[in-house]
Design a protein around this motif. Structure first.
Motif, PDB file in Angstrom:
ATOM      1  N   SER A 256      49.231   8.832   4.956  1.00 46.84           N
ATOM      2  CA  SER A 256      49.691   8.684   3.576  1.00 46.84           C
ATOM      3  C   SER A 256      48.780   9.407   2.597  1.00 46.84           C
ATOM      4  O   SER A 256      47.604   9.641   2.868  1.00 46.84           O
ATOM      5  CB  SER A 256      49.781   7.201   3.192  1.00 46.84           C
ATOM      6  N   GLU A 260      51.330   8.269  -3.316  1.00 47.38           N
ATOM      7  CA  GLU A 260      52.438   7.400  -2.913  1.00 47.38           C
ATOM      8  C   GLU A 260      52.376   6.048  -3.624  1.00 47.38           C
ATOM      9  O   GLU A 260      53.410   5.417  -3.865  1.00 47.38           O
ATOM     10  CB  GLU A 260      52.454   7.228  -1.398  1.00 47.38           C
ATOM     11  N   LEU A 263      54.145   6.469  -6.734  1.00 50.37           N
ATOM     12  CA  LEU A 263      55.588   6.509  -6.490  1.00 50.37           C
ATOM     13  C   LEU A 263      56.142   5.085  -6.351  1.00 50.37           C
ATOM     14  O   LEU A 263      57.260   4.802  -6.787  1.00 50.37           O
ATOM     15  CB  LEU A 263      55.891   7.334  -5.235  1.00 50.37           C
ATOM     16  N   ASP A 288      62.003   5.978  -1.807  1.00 52.32           N
ATOM     17  CA  ASP A 288      60.554   6.193  -1.783  1.00 52.32           C
ATOM     18  C   ASP A 288      60.097   7.102  -2.929  1.00 52.32           C
ATOM     19  O   ASP A 288      58.899   7.290  -3.134  1.00 52.32           O
ATOM     20  CB  ASP A 288      60.115   6.794  -0.449  1.00 52.32           C
ATOM     21  N   LEU A 290      59.950  10.220  -3.317  1.00 56.29           N
ATOM     22  CA  LEU A 290      59.136  11.388  -2.971  1.00 56.29           C
ATOM     23  C   LEU A 290      59.558  12.645  -3.733  1.00 56.29           C
ATOM     24  O   LEU A 290      58.781  13.584  -3.864  1.00 56.29           O
ATOM     25  CB  LEU A 290      59.212  11.651  -1.462  1.00 56.29           C
ATOM     26  N   PHE A 293      57.133  13.546  -6.382  1.00 56.10           N
ATOM     27  CA  PHE A 293      55.763  13.770  -5.911  1.00 56.10           C
ATOM     28  C   PHE A 293      55.033  14.814  -6.758  1.00 56.10           C
ATOM     29  O   PHE A 293      53.932  14.581  -7.252  1.00 56.10           O
ATOM     30  CB  PHE A 293      55.837  14.219  -4.446  1.00 56.10           C
TER      31      PHE A 293
END
Length: 436
Positions: A256, A260, A263, A288, A290, A293
């Motif tokens: 990871s 994150e 997020l 998630d 992402l 990101f």
């Protein structure tokens, strides 16, 4: 006369950050430097007392409304990022600056002893060692490090490198590869000396903060510091202060990456302010988050023109500003949890940014404003995402449409509105997002 009637259209920020003529697809800056709105040299100087103490409360609102004039941006950023205490004097700051320059030079010399290309005006873009620490025979790197054999030959060693040095040396070529890709549309980076300065700072930082090292995206965060602060050491420490805020995003543990956790916070915020959108994103495999990101990692550098991204950053930092920032950072260096000075005085709300004041008033967990910025972008695109996004590719495509079209000021205003809405709804629901 027309300017008086219709208002000053302002000077485009792009005029201070020259773009290479062959780069015709660069987004045009929406930020305009406007008299009476943008923090000017005169207004900035007027905010200091005769001995040099800064009434930063006077400047925060103006920065939020109209940004900072490029000619003073570097020195203003040093305060916004906590390099200096606003209550310090000219003499105290000069002493701190000199001490930091000496410290940076010591760090740089340590790195130079391990790899003499540091500080030579050149850099590498190919691996210099293998995973086990053995020098590589890559012809590219041999050419790059042997341009001046007398000054760049790697020193002979009586003992093997330790793990920290191996890890550091393994990052140097990746830093070089990222440096040549960073802000390549700007005339500033046509000069080899500016590219090598960026490589030097990132290489030294990677050694200095070995727990995090170097991660892709750091070059985007460091690049403006090189342009705004002439002295390399000053640029390094300004970047280091920015990384105090963001280093958690780059910390890797197992499989990871630290971002994150932000997020997760973004998902929680979106679930509160737009549950229908959150449910839809979760259903199509985007729970998630992402897809957000990059926006969080490099603070919208890729979604905005260069000038607009700087404007966005200083607005964010002005809104989040905490006058105790310098003290907190200095104490963390000395191992103290809280300084005696901070204990003696209550934090002045007038010296805090608007976002920070809102958190203080509500006793809210201090999530970074960047989370609400991304949430405001999602909210603005909510209708399109709900009707057109049938998979993650669609989400990415819809969000990519904002590149070059995002208005930094409106995004900040939207983030503040969502922050207030979130606090109200979270309070009603009896829930609170804890920062990860």
């Amino acid at each position: 006369m027309l300017d008086i009637v219709w208002g000053d259209p302002g000077t485009p920020a792009d005029s201070y950050y020259e773009v290479r003529p062959e780069c015709t697809d660069v987004p045009e800056s929406k930020f305009r430097i406007k008299a009476g709105k943008t923090l000017s040299v005169r207004k900035w100087n007027a905010a200091f007392s005769p001995d040099g103490c800064l009434d930063i409360g006077k400047t925060l609102g103006r920065i939020h409304r109209g940004g900072v004039h490029p000619s003073i941006r570097g020195e203003v950023w040093e305060f916004l990022l906590g390099c200096f205490d606003p209550m310090s004097t000219h003499e105290e700051r000069q002493q701190i600056r000199q001490e930091r320059r000496v410290k940076y030079e010591t760090l740089k010399q340590t790195c130079k002893q391990m790899f003499p290309l540091i500080g030579s005006g050149r850099f590498v873009t190919a691996p210099i060692i293998s995973e086990n620490g053995e020098p590589t025979q890559d012809p590219i790197v041999l050419q790059q490090i042997n341009l001046d054999a007398s000054s760049t030959q790697q020193p002979s060693r009586d003992c093997p490198m330790d793990k920290r040095e191996i890890n550091w040396k393994l990052t140097l070529h990746q830093i070089g590869l990222d440096v040549v890709r960073t802000d390549r549309t700007l005339v500033f980076y046509e000069k080899q000396e500016n590219l090598s300065k960026l490589w030097d700072i990132l290489s030294v930082y990677s050694w200095f903060d070995s727990d995090v090292g170097y991660g892709q995206g750091m070059s985007d965060l460091c690049s403006p510091m090189i342009m705004l602060l002439e002295d390399e050491a000053d640029a390094f420490w300004c970047f280091e202060r920015l990384m105090r805020r963001l280093r958690g995003n780059f910390r890797c543990t197992g499989d990871s990456v630290g971002v994150e956790s932000q997020l997760v916070n973004l998902a929680s915020v979106t679930q509160v302010i737009d549950p229908k959108l959150h449910q839809h994103l979760d259903t199509i495999g985007g729970g998630d988050y992402l897809f957000a990101f990059r926006m969080l990692m490099v603070l919208f550098r890729r979604e905005l023109s260069f000038g607009d991204s700087l404007y966005l950053w200083e607005m964010m930092w002005a809104l989040e500003y905490d006058p105790d920032l310098f003290t907190v950072y200095e104490d963390s260096d000395s191992g103290c949890e809280k300084s005696e000075r901070a204990k003696e005085k209550a934090k002045s709300r007038r010296q805090c940014g608007k976002y920070e004041r809102e958190n203080m008033k509500n006793g809210a967990a201090p999530l970074p404003i960047s989370v609400f910025l991304v949430a405001s972008v999602l909210k603005e695109k909510s209708a399109k995402l709900l009707t057109e996004a049938r998979g993650l590719d669609d989400v990415v495509k819809i969000l990519n449409d904002i590149s070059g079209n995002l208005d930094a000021r409106k995004a900040c205003t939207g983030a503040m509105k969502l922050h207030k809405k979130y606090l109200k709804k979270a309070k009603a629901m009896g829930t609170k997002v804890q920062p990860m």
